[in-house]
Design a protein around this motif. Structure first.
Motif, short mmCIF file in Angstrom:
data_model
loop_
_atom_site.label_atom_id
_atom_site.label_comp_id
_atom_site.label_asym_id
_atom_site.label_seq_id
_atom_site.Cartn_x
_atom_site.Cartn_y
_atom_site.Cartn_z
N LEU A 1 -0.87 0.19 11.79
CA LEU A 1 -2.26 -0.25 11.82
C LEU A 1 -2.83 -0.38 10.41
N VAL A 2 -2.44 0.52 9.51
CA VAL A 2 -2.92 0.43 8.12
C VAL A 2 -2.50 -0.91 7.52
N HIS A 3 -1.26 -1.29 7.74
CA HIS A 3 -0.77 -2.57 7.20
C HIS A 3 -1.46 -3.76 7.88
N MET B 1 -9.39 7.88 7.14
CA MET B 1 -9.50 8.67 8.37
C MET B 1 -8.24 9.48 8.65
N LYS B 2 -7.08 8.97 8.30
CA LYS B 2 -5.82 9.60 8.73
C LYS B 2 -4.94 10.13 7.62
N ASP C 1 -3.96 13.82 7.82
CA ASP C 1 -3.24 14.21 9.02
C ASP C 1 -1.75 13.90 8.94
N SER C 2 -1.39 12.94 8.08
CA SER C 2 0.00 12.48 8.06
C SER C 2 0.40 11.99 6.67
N ALA C 3 1.49 12.54 6.15
CA ALA C 3 2.01 12.08 4.86
C ALA C 3 2.50 10.64 4.96
N GLY D 1 -0.86 3.86 3.49
CA GLY D 1 -2.18 3.46 3.01
C GLY D 1 -2.20 3.21 1.52
N ARG D 2 -1.58 4.08 0.76
CA ARG D 2 -1.52 3.89 -0.69
C ARG D 2 -0.79 2.60 -1.05
#
Length: 115
Positions: free
Chosen positions: A15-17, A40-41, A44-46, A52-53
């Motif tokens: 979803l980030v992508h 938001m996430k 919660d998750s590496a 995201g980065r």
């Protein structure tokens, strides 16, 4: 990098992508969409943090490349570059989303490491 992840984390990474496609509907949505999901996430998750980065680094880099191409449009070469950049953006985003759905972090080519 490969992560052994639950399906929900893979889906959030994907979803980030895919949130970058918001840029075709909303000005700067290609940055705001992934930024919202990432903020938001990320804690919660590496995996989602890494996705995201990478996504934000690539989209910020693309914004810079688009700006250069617009300037070069006055020399007529920029029109070709803009088309090429749009095509690469779509292709790399789809590849990244597919990799994320498999639990793999995709390192975008041409991305400058800001984050």
């Amino acid at each position: 990098m490969m992560y052994e992840l639950p399906k929900q984390e893979c889906d959030m990474g994907m979803l980030v992508h895919l949130a970058t496609f918001a840029g075709y509907l909303i000005p700067f949505g290609n940055i705001l969409g992934p930024l919202i999901v990432w903020l938001m996430k990320r804690e919660d998750s590496a995996f989602v943090d890494a996705c995201g980065r990478n996504t934000l680094n690539f989209q910020i880099s693309m914004l810079i490349y688009y700006a250069v191409a617009i300037v070069l449009a006055f020399l007529l070469i920029g029109f070709f570059l803009i088309g090429l950049l749009v095509l690469l953006n779509v292709i790399f985003t789809i590849i990244a989303a597919i990799k994320a759905s498999e639990g793999k972090v995709f390192k975008y080519p041409l991305a400058i490491g800001f984050l």
